[in-house]
Write a protein that holds these residues in place. Structure first.
Motif, PDB file in Angstrom:
ATOM      1  N   ALA A 115      22.193  -7.879  36.978  1.00 38.36           N
ATOM      2  CA  ALA A 115      22.120  -9.066  36.120  1.00 38.36           C
ATOM      3  C   ALA A 115      20.811  -9.039  35.339  1.00 38.36           C
ATOM      4  O   ALA A 115      19.782  -8.632  35.869  1.00 38.36           O
ATOM      5  CB  ALA A 115      22.183 -10.319  36.980  1.00 38.36           C
ATOM      6  N   TYR A 116      20.874  -9.451  34.070  1.00 37.32           N
ATOM      7  CA  TYR A 116      19.675  -9.437  33.228  1.00 37.32           C
ATOM      8  C   TYR A 116      19.560 -10.801  32.551  1.00 37.32           C
ATOM      9  O   TYR A 116      20.329 -11.128  31.659  1.00 37.32           O
ATOM     10  CB  TYR A 116      19.814  -8.320  32.175  1.00 37.32           C
ATOM     11  N   ALA A 117      18.593 -11.606  33.005  1.00 35.59           N
ATOM     12  CA  ALA A 117      18.364 -12.926  32.385  1.00 35.59           C
ATOM     13  C   ALA A 117      17.402 -12.728  31.226  1.00 35.59           C
ATOM     14  O   ALA A 117      16.208 -12.511  31.427  1.00 35.59           O
ATOM     15  CB  ALA A 117      17.792 -13.892  33.411  1.00 35.59           C
ATOM     16  N   SER A 145      31.181 -16.924  34.051  1.00 36.75           N
ATOM     17  CA  SER A 145      30.520 -15.684  34.480  1.00 36.75           C
ATOM     18  C   SER A 145      31.088 -15.196  35.811  1.00 36.75           C
ATOM     19  O   SER A 145      31.364 -14.009  35.979  1.00 36.75           O
ATOM     20  CB  SER A 145      29.019 -15.937  34.598  1.00 36.75           C
ATOM     21  N   THR A 151      20.379 -19.881  32.499  1.00 35.81           N
ATOM     22  CA  THR A 151      20.421 -18.443  32.185  1.00 35.81           C
ATOM     23  C   THR A 151      20.406 -17.629  33.483  1.00 35.81           C
ATOM     24  O   THR A 151      21.175 -16.680  33.643  1.00 35.81           O
ATOM     25  CB  THR A 151      19.214 -18.055  31.313  1.00 35.81           C
ATOM     26  N   GLU A 203      23.649 -15.445  35.444  1.00 42.90           N
ATOM     27  CA  GLU A 203      23.515 -14.062  35.934  1.00 42.90           C
ATOM     28  C   GLU A 203      23.790 -13.983  37.438  1.00 42.90           C
ATOM     29  O   GLU A 203      24.432 -13.063  37.912  1.00 42.90           O
ATOM     30  CB  GLU A 203      22.125 -13.521  35.600  1.00 42.90           C
ATOM     31  N   SER A 219      27.312 -13.679  39.087  1.00 39.75           N
ATOM     32  CA  SER A 219      28.024 -12.396  39.165  1.00 39.75           C
ATOM     33  C   SER A 219      27.767 -11.678  40.494  1.00 39.75           C
ATOM     34  O   SER A 219      28.248 -10.573  40.692  1.00 39.75           O
ATOM     35  CB  SER A 219      27.588 -11.496  38.008  1.00 39.75           C
ATOM     36  N   LEU A 237      18.502  -7.917  40.130  1.00 42.58           N
ATOM     37  CA  LEU A 237      18.303  -8.983  39.143  1.00 42.58           C
ATOM     38  C   LEU A 237      17.078  -8.670  38.282  1.00 42.58           C
ATOM     39  O   LEU A 237      15.980  -8.493  38.796  1.00 42.58           O
ATOM     40  CB  LEU A 237      18.118 -10.333  39.868  1.00 42.58           C
ATOM     41  N   SER A 293      26.553  -7.379  29.547  1.00 43.41           N
ATOM     42  CA  SER A 293      26.789  -7.476  31.000  1.00 43.41           C
ATOM     43  C   SER A 293      28.216  -7.061  31.359  1.00 43.41           C
ATOM     44  O   SER A 293      28.666  -7.294  32.484  1.00 43.41           O
ATOM     45  CB  SER A 293      26.566  -8.916  31.472  1.00 43.41           C
TER      46      SER A 293
END
Length: 1461
Positions: free
Chosen positions: A917-919, A938, A985, A989, A992, A997, A1235
């Protein structure tokens, strides 16, 4: 603990003495100036070359700069002394406020719910009743409802003297911004403000009226014109605020003054190297975010106001730059005697100590106001515990946060004031409150008796004014001076917006070439008569309606207009006039080129007088319509309402110009529209100008009777027994005068050219200039206002879930954080274990292409992240933090990445992006979804399909609780504040269930308290097995200790350190101490290490590069060994191989959720959908009213065709609205696609499916209002034919939707997309066989006729409507001629009628034969290459065009993303 040490030491560790309780000690200031003198050195950058003054800079790369010393204190002191010697008055303005209270509309706990399309539709029908009721209310005050008000700032009193600085602190929602705005006299957005605010004894009303620009507010968001350079932005503010001769030093010119102040500001804020760089925004590349913030500050300081309110002005600045800015502010406040208020987020101790007073707010109540040095002790005495290394500002804010505060040992809620009301009461009973009231009374008395400050202030303001400016005016410059400065700015802006210039000129030229080529070289024959009117109409209308684009531009400029008029730089009216004047050089050139091409290619009268008269009218109508649309832009609150209003007028302007319907044939109850239509006067003027200069030869199809194919009976020219059917022809003459033609055919008189048409057009031009000025000046429409959270009403499911969340929240309340966590574990609560996986990277390098080669942004970066740990990624601005994170998260799509990246000891697989996951820093979300819906979306698409929906829903509820978003679960995303959006945000993420992270600067833009809450929450995740890697900006010493490891980069992407941080950062400090950088015990280690490596404004410590220390260190060797250990311990794990897929869920599942979200979005966007429906209904209705209940005459036949032709406008309406919507949706898709949530095919199909129901509704409404009022269905096709027309309208609507989406898909931005529309619509409608009939169309254009979907539309609809329709001429429509003597009409003209159709009304007469051109509708359309038998073929070809567009859109969505990273 009261004197808890903080960041107040310099790098050498020499502590500065603490100030006394009121003013910063001069000795302390002196010590700080030497520090500042070194730090605020001028960083001048050599220009690349004199030929390229405006440079694009690479924000990710560090740069070398030259340094020269700049002593701000000396500069300000010397200039201030010089001013006093010259006898120039000072402006010392102390601010007092008593019982200041602010109320807004809305009851306590009242929720505002989202408006939907269904509600909008209902309220539209109720509008007349509502208007009637409000009219009754205004007459009978007794029935007026009392609006519920909520107090957001409770009665507050205080005083700030000249030369003092006040820091305003509070959690989000405490009322800090409200307080600042009220002090800055920005009162419009509040329902009621009571209490007394005075500035040097002058009340707020007088201040706003005469001295508006002396009290200014610097908002949190940076709003600038992106295509101006930094220097131009500041020069503009200075040019409007330069004092007159009496306010400057003797012998100093305006230019010298401006230059001196500009250079001082640029040097002071350390942005002199950006002087020639664009300011930029999201779309235009320019200076960095931190530099843009400093441009905002410089612009505000250029106003030379003396009461300054800064709202979170250090956002986006790193710690050392923020401190330098506050120190500079301290110097200016001291030396110039300014009065400064500021709210700051995450203020370090060094920043806190610069202020004299601090005001702490809690839910709008004052809980402390007094000296900064005594605030900490005051709260400790109340019973709050202080944490080591916690900055005072964070501590004070923390005391008002129920989640954060801790009570001193032995104290609890029972005996410590903890609610806002209790804290306020405690303050009111404290000695600080008594002292403040005492000071306030003394100061008020002094102001009443000693008016010297007030008089000096008034005198100084008058001295600043330029000659001729009224003493009562709040402006420094007169109105003409303001217009001149604005014209220069607007001219620079347009000149530098190259893209817009090139596209507008290219597009205009292409449109002219299309029109010119379509009507190429018209002859002075019968065929060239009506088409001359067509080319003039098409030419005028295309350039006039091109100005439609002015509306959104007017609205986009509003925030800047609001800010600059609040600084009293200029009157709003000056902008309206300046816009017109600055636009003239560009539009004049563009329209001249356009007119030259259209005029001479189509062979209009080739005389100088003819051309320049045509050009004068064409340019006149362009400027008039520009003013017209700008008026709407100024009048309406949003684009959708402006769009509705404009569409109300456009069809009328087209229909009632006198071309489609001559004025004498218009309905008597509508013909007045013609007289108030500027387009009509321009068209009539151009027609008179053209036709007064020419005559026609009557030939071909204008002669009756004539030879049909295979007959040779009649003379080829105009014989004695034939007549010319052209308007204005004389019996027996084959030359028709142009004057007679327009007089008989259109009722025009050439003598009206100058005396009526030109003068009226000129009058309209001035009228619309005046309406703009009046609207902007007296009825300004500004967006925004106070932020309101909007909710979606609960349904049974969400109601149950919310109750459960509130129960759990209530159970936690009152317990300390530790107890709550403990009880949660006992209940087996929300604390979930995460399945984190170890992630390693070795020898990572990253190269990007730049002009002239490649540039390396990362160099040999090593590191790892283990489950259960948090790793911080830090570095200077431009060191490549975000770049490194993007590379590790596999988000880069340009450049070359090399190195080894392993997840769980294995090379990265196809599903890496989905499992991690990429915030991102930019919080991009679907704005119309609720917090719960966004997280569920999500979870549904990113968690494996084998997990049940119920389990996913429960997981989302757990995440809502963990993120503390319980109160906002049903709030719409677009209405959330910065902090809540940031948490969302992360929630999206986390939904998921990632193995790893990544977060990019999750704390930027948050206050210290929110940042601490967020990092505390991340710590909780890590403790439960999550692996976290996170870039972080400006961390406090407490924040940095929450992390386990640190990866520190320096400029050029070089590693400086990777390893443990340790309790109290001791491991990190030891490492730096070993290499000569000793961190003093009271300095924040995070800030110290950045300074030590030379990341801030200070030079690095030591003579070796820190990357060399790292490569030779034992720690580096241990990192390599640890990476090897991780690889060996994980790669041996046996694991069954699952089939790898790019997306977590199958195609149909993706489509289901994407379509569901899209439908919800459109249902909750009533402005968008309802505007479209309204426009369809209105155009159809208005066209029908003009052609009401058509009969069987030839003229009515013509009107049926015109009525049908209006359906071609539908795609234009749909495209204009749909393209921005598509591009905004694509932004969200790009974020979600990275994502791997759903495929681009699903995105494109989902967008189309969402539009279908509304397209059908719009098509049906249009069809109903077209077919029945006009009286369609009298031909052979009957009523069934009208339903066939419905099918055509639905298909043309679908064609418009698919074409709009295709253009959106191939356009990089919202600015580019609308540029395609005029060209496409013009080409399609010009070559479809209506404006230029197929037989007269040049052979080389006939391929375009076949290619135009509008050809199919008109063919299918015209043939269905006219097939078998009996035509009966009206008496005035018969063509009369005399047969040769001795012959009846039938004998003379029979063969002609048999061959070419029509009928003779009196076949047996021997004189005055009356011939009607058509007897049945088929005779009209057969010569035009239209066949009734082909109608089904045509309608399916039209459908095929829509399908083609749709497929092209899907392909474009797959390959064109316009997202370079």
């Amino acid at each position: 603990m009261a004197d808890s040490p903080g960041d107040d030491r310099t790098l050498r560790g020499d502590a500065t003495p603490l100030p006394d309780s009121h003013h910063v000690d001069v000795a302390a200031a002196e010590a700080q100036f030497h520090e500042l003198e070194r730090a605020l050195s001028v960083r001048s950058r050599q220009a690349d070359s004199d030929d390229h003054p405006i440079k694009e800079r690479d924000l990710e790369a560090g740069e070398k700069r030259e340094e020269t010393a700049f002593d701000l204190k000396a500069y300000l002191s010397s200039s201030n002394d010089a001013y006093q010697k010259a006898g120039l008055a000072h402006k010392h303005v102390g601010v007092t406020w008593e019982n200041l209270q602010v109320d807004v509309v809305g009851g306590v706990g009242q929720k505002i719910y989202v408006n939907t399309f269904g509600q909008d539709l209902m309220s539209f029908w109720l509008t007349p009743f509502r208007m009637l009721y409000s009219a009754v209310q205004s007459v009978v005050p007794a029935i007026q409802p009392e609006l519920p008000l909520t107090t957001i700032l409770h009665p507050s009193s205080g005083l700030l003297k000249p030369g003092e600085m006040c820091l305003v602190l509070g959690c989000p929602g405490a009322g800090c911004t409200t307080f600042l705005k009220t002090i800055a006299n920005e009162r419009k957005e509040y329902a009621r403000i009571s209490g007394d605010v005075r500035y040097a004894g002058i009340d707020a009303h007088e201040m706003a009226k005469y001295y508006k620009g002396e009290v200014v507010y610097n908002e949190e968001d940076d709003r600038h014109i992106a295509t101006l350079t930094v220097a131009q932005t500041i020069n503009f503010a200075l040019s409007l605020k330069t004092p007159g001769p009496k306010g400057r030093l003797p012998g100093m010119s305006r230019k010298e003054f401006d230059q001196a102040v500009r250079n001082m500001l640029l040097n002071m804020l350390n942005i002199s190297h950006t002087a020639n760089t664009y300011v930029g925004d999201e779309f235009v590349r320019g200076v960095s975010g931190g530099e843009r913030k400093r441009v905002s500050i410089a612009e505000m300081m250029a106003t030379r106001a003396h009461v300054l309110c800064f709202d979170n002005s250090t956002r986006g600045l790193d710690a050392s730059t923020a401190l330098d800015f506050i120190k500079a502010l301290r110097v200016m406040t001291n030396v110039l005697g300014q009065t400064t208020f500021a709210t700051l987020y995450q203020a370090g101790e060094g920043i806190y100590d610069q202020f004299d007073k601090v005001l702490v707010l809690d839910k709008g109540r004052t809980v402390y106001f007094g000296p900064t040095s005594e605030a900490r002790k005051y709260f400790e005495d109340l019973g709050y515990k202080s944490l080591p290394r916690q900055t005072t500002a964070d501590y004070l804010t923390g005391c008002t946060d129920p989640n954060e505060r801790q009570f001193a040992p032995g104290r609890s809620v029972a005996d410590v004031p903890s609610t806002p009301e209790q804290l306020e009461q405690a303050f009111l009973q404290s000695r600080f409150c008594a002292q403040m009231h005492d000071d306030l009374e003394k100061y008020k008395k002094k102001m009443e008796v000693d008016k010297s400050d007030q008089e000096a202030f008034r005198k100084a303001v008058i001295a600043d004014k330029k000659r001729g400016v009224s003493k009562k005016s709040p402006y420094t410059l007169g109105f003409t001076g303001q217009v001149r400065a604005l014209v220069i700015r607007q001219f620079q802006m347009r000149l530098q917006d190259r893209f817009q210039l090139i596209t507008s000129f290219s597009l205009s030229t292409i449109l002219a070439l299309v029109i010119g080529a379509a009507y190429y070289n018209l002859q002075l024959s019968s065929a060239g008569a009506f088409t001359r009117g067509s080319v003039i109409f098409a030419g005028l209308l295309t350039s006039a309606l091109d100005t439609f684009g002015e509306m959104p531009v007017q609205m986009l400029g509003r925030p800047i207009l609001k800010k600059q008029t609040s600084y009293a730089l200029y009157r709003p009216a000056a902008v309206a006039i300046a816009n017109t004047l600055s636009d003239i050089p560009f539009s004049a050139a563009r329209i001249l080129i356009y007119d030259l091409i259209v005029y001479f290619m189509s062979n209009l009268s080739r005389t100088a007088g003819g051309f320049f008269t045509f050009h004068l009218f064409a340019y006149g109508v362009f400027l008039t319509m520009q003013g017209f649309f700008r008026t709407f832009g100024a009048m309406c609150t949003n684009f959708d309402s402006a769009f509705r209003l404009a569409v109300f007028f456009i069809p009328n302007m087209v229909l009632y110009a006198g071309y489609m319907i001559p004025v004498f044939q218009m309905k008597r109850w509508l013909f007045w529209i013609y007289y108030i239509n500027p387009v009509a006067y321009a068209w009539v003027g151009c027609m008179e100008n053209e036709f007064m200069r020419i005559s026609f030869t009557c030939d071909g199809s204008s002669i009756v009777p004539r030879n049909p194919p295979g007959v040779n009976k009649y003379p080829d020219g105009l014989g004695p027994n034939q007549v010319c059917t052209l308007f204005g022809s004389m019996p027996g003459q084959d030359i028709v005068s142009g004057r007679n033609y327009i007089n008989v055919g259109f009722g025009l008189n050439v003598s009206d050219l100058w005396r009526r048409n030109f003068l009226v057009l000129l009058g309209f031009f001035f009228l619309f200039q005046l309406t703009q000025v009046l609207l902007v000046e007296y009825f300004p429409q500004y967006d925004g206002g106070s932020a309101v959270t909007i909710y979606v009403p609960e349904d049974s499911d969400t109601k149950k879930r919310n109750e459960r969340l509130y129960e759990r929240k209530a159970a936690r309340r009152g317990k300390s954080a530790e107890d709550a966590d403990l009880s949660e574990k006992e209940q087996g609560g929300t604390t979930r274990r995460f399945n984190g996986k170890p992630f390693t990277w070795e020898q990572v390098n990253y190269h990007v292409p730049v002009p002239g080669g490649v540039r390396r942004l990362l160099h040999d970066v090593y590191g790892y992240v283990k489950p259960g740990t948090m790793t911080a990624l830090m570095g200077a601005s431009g060191a490549g933090k975000t770049t490194c994170l993007d590379v590790l998260a596999q988000r880069k799509n340009i450049g070359v990445v090399s190195g080894t990246l392993l997840l769980d000891g294995k090379p990265l697989q196809l599903d890496f992006a989905r499992k991690t996951a990429y915030a991102e820093q930019m919080d991009v979300h679907e704005g119309s979804a609720t917090v719960r819906e966004a997280m569920r979306f999500s979870a549904y698409l990113r968690q494996p399909p084998e997990i049940s929906k119920e389990e996913k829903d429960q997981y989302v509820e757990d995440m809502i609780e963990v993120l503390e978003l319980q109160d906002l679960a049903d709030a719409l995303v677009f209405s959330l504040g910065v902090e809540a959006r940031k948490r969302l945000t992360i929630g999206v993420e986390l939904a998921s269930r990632p193995e790893l992270l990544f977060l990019d600067e999750p704390t930027s833009g948050l206050d210290g308290q929110s940042a601490w809450n967020l990092v505390r929450f991340l710590r909780k995740l890590a403790d439960n097995g999550q692996a976290i890697l996170c870039t972080i900006h400006q961390p406090s010493s407490l924040l940095i200790q929450s992390f386990d490891k640190l990866l520190l980069l320096e400029r050029g992407g070089e590693t400086v350190y990777f390893g443990d941080i340790g309790p109290d950062c001791h491991i990190l400090r030891d490492y730096f101490a070993r290499h000569g950088a000793h961190c003093p015990p009271n300095v924040n280690p995070a800030e110290f290490m950045l300074d030590a490596i030379g990341a801030g404004l200070s030079p690095r410590i030591g003579d070796r590069d820190w990357k060399d220390h790292w490569l030779e260190s034992q720690e580096f060797k241990e990192v390599l060994a640890e990476i090897e250990r991780i690889k060996h311990s994980t790669s041996s794990d046996g694991e069954e191989h699952k089939k790898l897929t790019l997306y977590a869920t199958p195609f149909w599942n993706q489509l289901r959720w994407v379509v569901a979200r899209n439908n919800m979005k459109l249902w909750r966007s009533p402005d968008y959908v309802f505007s479209r429906l309204f426009v369809h209904a209105f155009i159809s209705l208005f066209v029908s009213l003009s052609f009401l209940q058509l009969g069987h005459s030839v003229r009515d036949l013509q009107y049926r065709v015109f009525g049908i032709f209006w359906a071609t406008i539908l795609p234009a309406i749909v495209m204009g609205q749909l393209e921005p919507m598509w591009i905004l949706s694509r932004r969200i898709f790009i974020r979600e696609a990275s994502s791997r949530m759903y495929s681009p095919y699903v995105f494109a199909i989902g967008q189309l499916i969402g539009e279908v129901p509304y397209s059908l509704l719009c098509a049906i409404v249009y069809w109903v209002l077209m077919v029945y009022p006009m009286g369609f269905g009298h031909g052979s096709a009957g009523v069934g034919g009208t339903f066939f027309q419905l099918l055509v309208v639905i298909f043309v609507e679908m064609f418009g939707v698919s074409l709009g989406q295709f253009i959106g898909a191939i356009s990089p931005s919202m600015q580019v997309a609308p540029l395609f529309n005029p060209f496409i619509i013009l080409v399609l409608s010009t070559f479809c066989g209506v404006t230029i009939p197929y037989p007269t169309l040049a052979t080389y254009w006939r391929w375009l006729y076949q290619l135009s979907p509008y050809t199919r539309l008109t063919s299918a609809m015209v043939s269905t409507e006219l097939h078998g329709l009996t035509i009966t001429c009206n008496p005035d429509e018969f063509i009369q001629f005399n047969p040769p003597s001795g012959q009846t009409c039938q004998q003379w003209a029979g063969e002609f009628v048999d061959g070419l159709g029509g009928y003779l009304a009196n076949p047996n007469d021997t004189t005055a034969c009356r011939y009607c051109q058509y007897s049945v509708g088929d005779q009209f359309f057969l010569p035009l290459n239209i066949r009734y038998e082909d109608r089904w073929r045509d309608v399916w070809v039209l459908f095929a065009f829509a399908v083609f567009n749709f497929i092209a859109t899907i392909i474009a969505s797959r390959f064109l993303r316009y997202a370079k990273r």
